[in-house]
Design a protein around this motif. Sequence first.
Motif, short mmCIF file in Angstrom:
data_model
loop_
_atom_site.label_atom_id
_atom_site.label_comp_id
_atom_site.label_asym_id
_atom_site.label_seq_id
_atom_site.Cartn_x
_atom_site.Cartn_y
_atom_site.Cartn_z
N LEU A 10 0.82 -1.21 0.00
CA LEU A 10 0.00 0.00 0.00
C LEU A 10 0.85 1.26 0.00
O LEU A 10 0.53 2.23 -0.67
N ARG A 11 1.95 1.26 0.72
CA ARG A 11 2.83 2.43 0.77
C ARG A 11 3.51 2.70 -0.57
O ARG A 11 3.89 3.82 -0.86
N ALA A 12 3.64 1.67 -1.41
CA ALA A 12 4.32 1.81 -2.70
C ALA A 12 3.41 2.38 -3.79
O ALA A 12 3.90 2.78 -4.84
N SER A 13 2.12 2.45 -3.54
CA SER A 13 1.17 2.89 -4.57
C SER A 13 1.31 4.37 -4.89
O SER A 13 1.08 5.23 -4.04
N LYS A 14 1.63 4.69 -6.13
CA LYS A 14 1.73 6.08 -6.57
C LYS A 14 0.37 6.76 -6.54
O LYS A 14 0.26 7.94 -6.21
N THR A 15 -0.67 6.02 -6.88
CA THR A 15 -2.03 6.58 -6.87
C THR A 15 -2.42 6.99 -5.46
O THR A 15 -2.95 8.08 -5.24
#
Length: 146
Positions: A10-15
């Motif tokens: 979740l922390r990696a999501s650019k959106t």
Amino acid sequence: MSPDEAARRLRASKTLKRISAAAGEAPLFLTGGSLRDRLLGLVTHDIDLVTTGDPRALAAMLGRELGGRPVRLGREPHVAWRLATDVGQVDLVGAQGSLHEDVLRRDLTVNAMLWRLPHGPLLDLTSGLEDLTAGRLRTVRYVNLV
């Protein structure tokens, strides 16, 4: 999937980073099918959000920052704000009562988790992550909550 694995994904999501930046300091949580699908590694273009703040004001802010005009759906007390933006369709609702009460009104445990944007934590009162990992569907109504 472990809670640490879920948090990394979740922390990696650019959106999600863009949505969080657009929301500023507003209390905002990813929830429902969009959280479930992201945890499964599926691509999703609909984003379900809940806030403990003012949903109308937050929808207007997200619209200005992400592009899109909020459209009101439903009637009090079940109002949602929908935005068609360049990050996808965003649906935003106000929490019904406390976050704990809001979780209890949901259908399935795998849809009842909340991820505080931008960095967490994952609020999982119904063991939804465990059910998701096990491929199990349980209704929130029948979960024995502590």
